[in-house]
Motif scaffolding. Structure first.
Motif, PDB file in Angstrom:
ATOM      1  N   ARG A  35       0.637  -1.187  -0.129  1.00  0.00           N
ATOM      2  CA  ARG A  35      -0.036   0.010   0.033  1.00  0.00           C
ATOM      3  C   ARG A  35       0.765   1.179  -0.059  1.00  0.00           C
ATOM      4  O   ARG A  35       1.945   1.334   0.748  1.00  0.00           O
ATOM      5  N   GLU A  36       0.891   2.162  -1.065  1.00  0.00           N
ATOM      6  CA  GLU A  36       1.419   3.117  -1.013  1.00  0.00           C
ATOM      7  C   GLU A  36       0.894   4.417  -0.304  1.00  0.00           C
ATOM      8  O   GLU A  36      -0.183   4.740  -0.481  1.00  0.00           O
ATOM      9  N   VAL A  37       1.621   5.001   0.584  1.00  0.00           N
ATOM     10  CA  VAL A  37       1.384   6.132   1.240  1.00  0.00           C
ATOM     11  C   VAL A  37       2.299   7.341   0.921  1.00  0.00           C
ATOM     12  O   VAL A  37       3.542   7.349   0.808  1.00  0.00           O
ATOM     13  N   LYS A  38       1.437   8.553   0.627  1.00  0.00           N
ATOM     14  CA  LYS A  38       2.219   9.540   0.334  1.00  0.00           C
ATOM     15  C   LYS A  38       2.047  10.827   1.354  1.00  0.00           C
ATOM     16  O   LYS A  38       0.815  11.065   1.759  1.00  0.00           O
ATOM     17  N   ALA A  39       2.813  11.455   1.597  1.00  0.00           N
ATOM     18  CA  ALA A  39       2.494  12.699   2.726  1.00  0.00           C
ATOM     19  C   ALA A  39       3.537  13.751   2.488  1.00  0.00           C
ATOM     20  O   ALA A  39       4.633  13.816   2.031  1.00  0.00           O
ATOM     21  N   PRO A 118     -14.293 -16.127   5.190  1.00  0.00           N
ATOM     22  CA  PRO A 118     -13.121 -15.183   4.748  1.00  0.00           C
ATOM     23  C   PRO A 118     -13.874 -14.204   4.033  1.00  0.00           C
ATOM     24  O   PRO A 118     -13.223 -12.839   4.258  1.00  0.00           O
ATOM     25  N   GLU A 119     -14.831 -14.047   3.580  1.00  0.00           N
ATOM     26  CA  GLU A 119     -15.673 -12.937   2.821  1.00  0.00           C
ATOM     27  C   GLU A 119     -15.848 -11.847   3.875  1.00  0.00           C
ATOM     28  O   GLU A 119     -15.422 -10.778   3.652  1.00  0.00           O
ATOM     29  N   HIS A 120     -16.362 -12.025   5.118  1.00  0.00           N
ATOM     30  CA  HIS A 120     -16.330 -11.186   6.130  1.00  0.00           C
ATOM     31  C   HIS A 120     -15.008 -10.601   6.612  1.00  0.00           C
ATOM     32  O   HIS A 120     -15.181  -9.326   6.887  1.00  0.00           O
ATOM     33  N   PHE A 121     -14.456 -11.388   6.834  1.00  0.00           N
ATOM     34  CA  PHE A 121     -12.976 -10.676   7.268  1.00  0.00           C
ATOM     35  C   PHE A 121     -12.312  -9.746   6.206  1.00  0.00           C
ATOM     36  O   PHE A 121     -11.980  -8.689   6.634  1.00  0.00           O
ATOM     37  N   ALA A 122     -12.263 -10.189   4.941  1.00  0.00           N
ATOM     38  CA  ALA A 122     -11.936  -9.429   3.862  1.00  0.00           C
ATOM     39  C   ALA A 122     -12.687  -8.133   3.682  1.00  0.00           C
ATOM     40  O   ALA A 122     -12.091  -6.944   3.534  1.00  0.00           O
ATOM     41  N   GLU A 123     -13.840  -8.092   3.808  1.00  0.00           N
ATOM     42  CA  GLU A 123     -14.795  -7.043   3.778  1.00  0.00           C
ATOM     43  C   GLU A 123     -14.564  -6.091   4.721  1.00  0.00           C
ATOM     44  O   GLU A 123     -14.534  -4.746   4.682  1.00  0.00           O
ATOM     45  N   ARG A 124     -14.401  -6.504   6.095  1.00  0.00           N
ATOM     46  CA  ARG A 124     -14.092  -5.728   7.149  1.00  0.00           C
ATOM     47  C   ARG A 124     -12.885  -4.952   7.123  1.00  0.00           C
ATOM     48  O   ARG A 124     -12.711  -3.811   7.146  1.00  0.00           O
ATOM     49  N   LEU A 125     -11.894  -5.898   6.632  1.00  0.00           N
ATOM     50  CA  LEU A 125     -10.487  -5.266   6.525  1.00  0.00           C
ATOM     51  C   LEU A 125     -10.220  -4.277   5.174  1.00  0.00           C
ATOM     52  O   LEU A 125      -9.846  -3.154   5.379  1.00  0.00           O
ATOM     53  N   SER A 126     -10.831  -4.646   4.232  1.00  0.00           N
ATOM     54  CA  SER A 126     -10.667  -3.753   2.900  1.00  0.00           C
ATOM     55  C   SER A 126     -11.575  -2.380   3.264  1.00  0.00           C
ATOM     56  O   SER A 126     -11.058  -1.536   2.962  1.00  0.00           O
ATOM     57  N   ASP A 127     -12.794  -2.581   3.790  1.00  0.00           N
ATOM     58  CA  ASP A 127     -13.563  -1.110   4.294  1.00  0.00           C
ATOM     59  C   ASP A 127     -12.623  -0.134   5.073  1.00  0.00           C
ATOM     60  O   ASP A 127     -12.577   1.017   5.072  1.00  0.00           O
ATOM     61  N   SER A 128     -11.847  -0.807   6.129  1.00  0.00           N
ATOM     62  CA  SER A 128     -11.379  -0.081   7.126  1.00  0.00           C
ATOM     63  C   SER A 128      -9.950   0.416   6.499  1.00  0.00           C
ATOM     64  O   SER A 128      -9.778   1.515   6.580  1.00  0.00           O
ATOM     65  N   LEU A 129      -9.280  -0.383   5.687  1.00  0.00           N
ATOM     66  CA  LEU A 129      -8.237   0.241   4.863  1.00  0.00           C
ATOM     67  C   LEU A 129      -8.542   1.513   3.942  1.00  0.00           C
ATOM     68  O   LEU A 129      -7.775   2.390   3.687  1.00  0.00           O
ATOM     69  N   ARG A 130      -9.875   1.258   3.292  1.00  0.00           N
ATOM     70  CA  ARG A 130     -10.342   2.087   2.218  1.00  0.00           C
ATOM     71  C   ARG A 130     -10.443   3.570   2.974  1.00  0.00           C
ATOM     72  O   ARG A 130     -10.104   4.696   2.296  1.00  0.00           O
ATOM     73  N   THR A 131     -10.759   3.656   4.171  1.00  0.00           N
ATOM     74  CA  THR A 131     -10.613   4.819   4.992  1.00  0.00           C
ATOM     75  C   THR A 131      -9.786   5.680   5.192  1.00  0.00           C
ATOM     76  O   THR A 131      -9.543   6.932   5.392  1.00  0.00           O
ATOM     77  N   LEU A 132      -8.415   5.006   4.811  1.00  0.00           N
ATOM     78  CA  LEU A 132      -7.151   5.798   4.815  1.00  0.00           C
ATOM     79  C   LEU A 132      -6.607   6.196   3.680  1.00  0.00           C
ATOM     80  O   LEU A 132      -5.841   6.982   3.679  1.00  0.00           O
TER      81      LEU A 132
END
Length: 133
Positions: A35-39, A118-132
């Motif tokens: 995941r690329e992060v720029k600041a 695995p779908e629930h785990f991935a969806e929760r993880l993905s949505d939380s990462l998307r907020t970043l």
């Protein structure tokens, strides 16, 4: 054959949530990505980090559940946002859920383990990462 189709469909759904290709080896499904992060710094310089994301899951016999694991590297300012999103997500944590936090290379490393779909785990993880983003 039906079970194999279900495993493939599950890996496709998880891949879709996390935006990467799941690979199967040693009895586990794996996904590794960066995941690329720029600041922008106070002096006007643009700094870029490459943070690792690792996700694995192993299907169990129980009703389409898996032992899911993720290792997410986060910048200090991202941690409270990410944790907050995990907590308030519409898909609640399963009974069997744990997380550990450590610091590595000047960043936080959050290791998450759960026993759920695995779908629930991935969806929760993905949505939380998307907020970043």
């Amino acid at each position: 054959m039906v079970e194999t189709d279900l495993l493939v469909k599950t890996s496709e759904k998880v891949s879709g949530f996390l935006g990467g290709e799941m690979e199967f080896y040693n009895g586990l499904w794996h996904l590794e990505k960066r995941r690329e992060v720029k600041a922008l710094t106070s002096s006007g310089l643009c700094v870029s980090w490459s943070l690792d994301l690792s996700v694995t899951y192993e299907m169990t016999i129980e009703n389409h559940k898996a032992i899911n694991q993720a290792e997410v590297f986060l910048l200090p300012e991202e941690l409270p946002v990410f944790i907050g999103e995990l907590i308030k997500h519409q898909i609640f944590f399963p009974t069997n859920y744990s997380q550990q936090l450590s610091t590595e290379r000047g960043m936080y490393c959050l290791r998450i383990t759960s026993h759920e779909s695995p779908e629930h785990f991935a969806e929760r993880l993905s949505d939380s990462l998307r907020t970043l983003e």
